[in-house]
Design a protein around this motif. Sequence first.
Motif, PDB file in Angstrom:
ATOM      1  N   LEU A  24       4.412   3.920  -5.724  1.00  0.00           N
ATOM      2  CA  LEU A  24       5.615   4.750  -5.757  1.00  0.00           C
ATOM      3  C   LEU A  24       6.833   3.936  -6.185  1.00  0.00           C
ATOM      4  O   LEU A  24       7.656   4.406  -6.973  1.00  0.00           O
ATOM      5  CB  LEU A  24       5.858   5.395  -4.390  1.00  0.00           C
ATOM      6  CG  LEU A  24       7.146   6.211  -4.225  1.00  0.00           C
ATOM      7  CD1 LEU A  24       7.204   7.369  -5.218  1.00  0.00           C
ATOM      8  CD2 LEU A  24       7.283   6.712  -2.805  1.00  0.00           C
ATOM      9  N   LYS A  28       8.169   5.504  -9.321  1.00  0.00           N
ATOM     10  CA  LYS A  28       9.216   6.398  -8.816  1.00  0.00           C
ATOM     11  C   LYS A  28       8.640   7.814  -8.699  1.00  0.00           C
ATOM     12  O   LYS A  28       7.541   8.105  -9.152  1.00  0.00           O
ATOM     13  CB  LYS A  28      10.468   6.397  -9.703  1.00  0.00           C
ATOM     14  CG  LYS A  28      10.984   5.022 -10.061  1.00  0.00           C
ATOM     15  CD  LYS A  28      11.652   4.395  -8.883  1.00  0.00           C
ATOM     16  CE  LYS A  28      12.345   3.098  -9.275  1.00  0.00           C
ATOM     17  NZ  LYS A  28      11.917   1.967  -8.504  1.00  0.00           N
ATOM     18  N   GLU A  29       9.395   8.674  -8.059  1.00  0.00           N
ATOM     19  CA  GLU A  29       8.920  10.050  -7.885  1.00  0.00           C
ATOM     20  C   GLU A  29       8.673  10.727  -9.226  1.00  0.00           C
ATOM     21  O   GLU A  29       7.671  11.421  -9.406  1.00  0.00           O
ATOM     22  CB  GLU A  29       9.941  10.869  -7.085  1.00  0.00           C
ATOM     23  CG  GLU A  29       9.941  10.556  -5.613  1.00  0.00           C
ATOM     24  CD  GLU A  29      10.860  11.467  -4.826  1.00  0.00           C
ATOM     25  OE1 GLU A  29      11.115  12.615  -5.260  1.00  0.00           O
ATOM     26  OE2 GLU A  29      11.323  11.034  -3.753  1.00  0.00           O
ATOM     27  N   GLU A  30       9.575  10.495 -10.179  1.00  0.00           N
ATOM     28  CA  GLU A  30       9.438  11.146 -11.480  1.00  0.00           C
ATOM     29  C   GLU A  30       8.144  10.712 -12.165  1.00  0.00           C
ATOM     30  O   GLU A  30       7.479  11.517 -12.833  1.00  0.00           O
ATOM     31  CB  GLU A  30      10.625  10.814 -12.390  1.00  0.00           C
ATOM     32  CG  GLU A  30      11.990  11.139 -11.811  1.00  0.00           C
ATOM     33  CD  GLU A  30      12.493  10.081 -10.809  1.00  0.00           C
ATOM     34  OE1 GLU A  30      12.310   8.865 -11.029  1.00  0.00           O
ATOM     35  OE2 GLU A  30      13.064  10.493  -9.784  1.00  0.00           O
ATOM     36  N   ARG A  33       5.215  12.446 -10.504  1.00  0.00           N
ATOM     37  CA  ARG A  33       5.197  13.858 -10.925  1.00  0.00           C
ATOM     38  C   ARG A  33       4.659  13.989 -12.353  1.00  0.00           C
ATOM     39  O   ARG A  33       3.892  14.900 -12.650  1.00  0.00           O
ATOM     40  CB  ARG A  33       6.572  14.487 -10.784  1.00  0.00           C
ATOM     41  CG  ARG A  33       6.956  14.664  -9.322  1.00  0.00           C
ATOM     42  CD  ARG A  33       8.171  15.544  -9.104  1.00  0.00           C
ATOM     43  NE  ARG A  33       8.555  15.486  -7.694  1.00  0.00           N
ATOM     44  CZ  ARG A  33       7.942  16.152  -6.719  1.00  0.00           C
ATOM     45  NH1 ARG A  33       6.915  16.943  -6.987  1.00  0.00           N
ATOM     46  NH2 ARG A  33       8.347  16.038  -5.472  1.00  0.00           N
ATOM     47  N   ASP A  68       3.803  16.314  -4.573  1.00  0.00           N
ATOM     48  CA  ASP A  68       4.406  16.116  -3.246  1.00  0.00           C
ATOM     49  C   ASP A  68       3.456  15.342  -2.335  1.00  0.00           C
ATOM     50  O   ASP A  68       3.865  14.435  -1.608  1.00  0.00           O
ATOM     51  CB  ASP A  68       4.738  17.462  -2.590  1.00  0.00           C
ATOM     52  CG  ASP A  68       5.945  18.164  -3.197  1.00  0.00           C
ATOM     53  OD1 ASP A  68       6.682  17.540  -3.983  1.00  0.00           O
ATOM     54  OD2 ASP A  68       6.136  19.356  -2.878  1.00  0.00           O
ATOM     55  N   ILE A  71       3.184  11.619  -3.552  1.00  0.00           N
ATOM     56  CA  ILE A  71       4.431  10.899  -3.229  1.00  0.00           C
ATOM     57  C   ILE A  71       4.427  10.546  -1.749  1.00  0.00           C
ATOM     58  O   ILE A  71       4.736   9.418  -1.360  1.00  0.00           O
ATOM     59  CB  ILE A  71       5.661  11.742  -3.619  1.00  0.00           C
ATOM     60  CG1 ILE A  71       5.789  11.792  -5.146  1.00  0.00           C
ATOM     61  CG2 ILE A  71       6.935  11.194  -2.964  1.00  0.00           C
ATOM     62  CD1 ILE A  71       6.761  12.844  -5.657  1.00  0.00           C
ATOM     63  N   GLY A  76       6.424   7.798   0.288  1.00  0.00           N
ATOM     64  CA  GLY A  76       7.682   8.469  -0.026  1.00  0.00           C
ATOM     65  C   GLY A  76       8.032   9.544   0.984  1.00  0.00           C
ATOM     66  O   GLY A  76       7.392   9.662   2.043  1.00  0.00           O
ATOM     67  N   TYR A  79       7.571  15.356   1.573  1.00  0.00           N
ATOM     68  CA  TYR A  79       7.750  16.651   0.910  1.00  0.00           C
ATOM     69  C   TYR A  79       6.616  17.619   1.226  1.00  0.00           C
ATOM     70  O   TYR A  79       6.856  18.803   1.467  1.00  0.00           O
ATOM     71  CB  TYR A  79       7.821  16.491  -0.611  1.00  0.00           C
ATOM     72  CG  TYR A  79       8.976  15.689  -1.120  1.00  0.00           C
ATOM     73  CD1 TYR A  79      10.270  15.898  -0.657  1.00  0.00           C
ATOM     74  CD2 TYR A  79       8.788  14.722  -2.098  1.00  0.00           C
ATOM     75  CE1 TYR A  79      11.331  15.158  -1.141  1.00  0.00           C
ATOM     76  CE2 TYR A  79       9.851  13.974  -2.594  1.00  0.00           C
ATOM     77  CZ  TYR A  79      11.116  14.204  -2.113  1.00  0.00           C
ATOM     78  OH  TYR A  79      12.161  13.478  -2.601  1.00  0.00           O
TER      79      TYR A  79
END
Length: 144
Positions: A24, A28-30, A33, A68, A71, A76, A79
Motif C-alpha cells: 500500500l 498508494k490507494e489509487e 484501485r 476497499d 486497501i 490502510g 473502508y
Amino acid sequence: MQFTITPAQVGTRPPVLLPTPQFLELLKEEGIRKLVSDHYDLLRQSNIKGLFPPTDEGFALAKEHSADFFIQICGGPKYFNEKRGAPMMAARHSPFKINQEARRIWLESYAMVLAPLQIPEEVKKSFWNYIDIFSIWMMNSMEN
C-alpha cells in the motif's frame, strides 16, 4: 517474478499471511484501485465473467468493494468494514461456484496485472502469496 499457484483442495483453509504494508505504501490507494480495476477488466473478458455483476454499475461497485478490501488488508483505512461490515469473504462468495478453474483464472489474471508493477519483487511476492492462499479459502465447488 514467478507467480506459482499453490495446489489446493476445496474446503481447506491453510494459514494466510497478510501482505506487507509496503504494498500500500508503494502503490498508494489509487494504485491498488487501478490494479483491482485492471484485474476485473481482464475477468470481465474471461471464462469466469459470469461470476461478476453483468451491469456496468454493478461491476464498478464490485471493483470498489474489492479495492476497499485489499486497501484494508494491506494496512490502510477500514473502508470495507465501514461500508460492508466484517469481510467474511468465504461466506460472501458462497453463492458463486468457485472451482479450481475459476481460482486459476482469477490468479492468472492477477499475475498479468502484477507483473509490470515497478515495485520490489519481495513486496510483489508478499501480495501474491496472500492472494494465492486467500483464493484457496474462496473455493467452494469441485464441479467443472
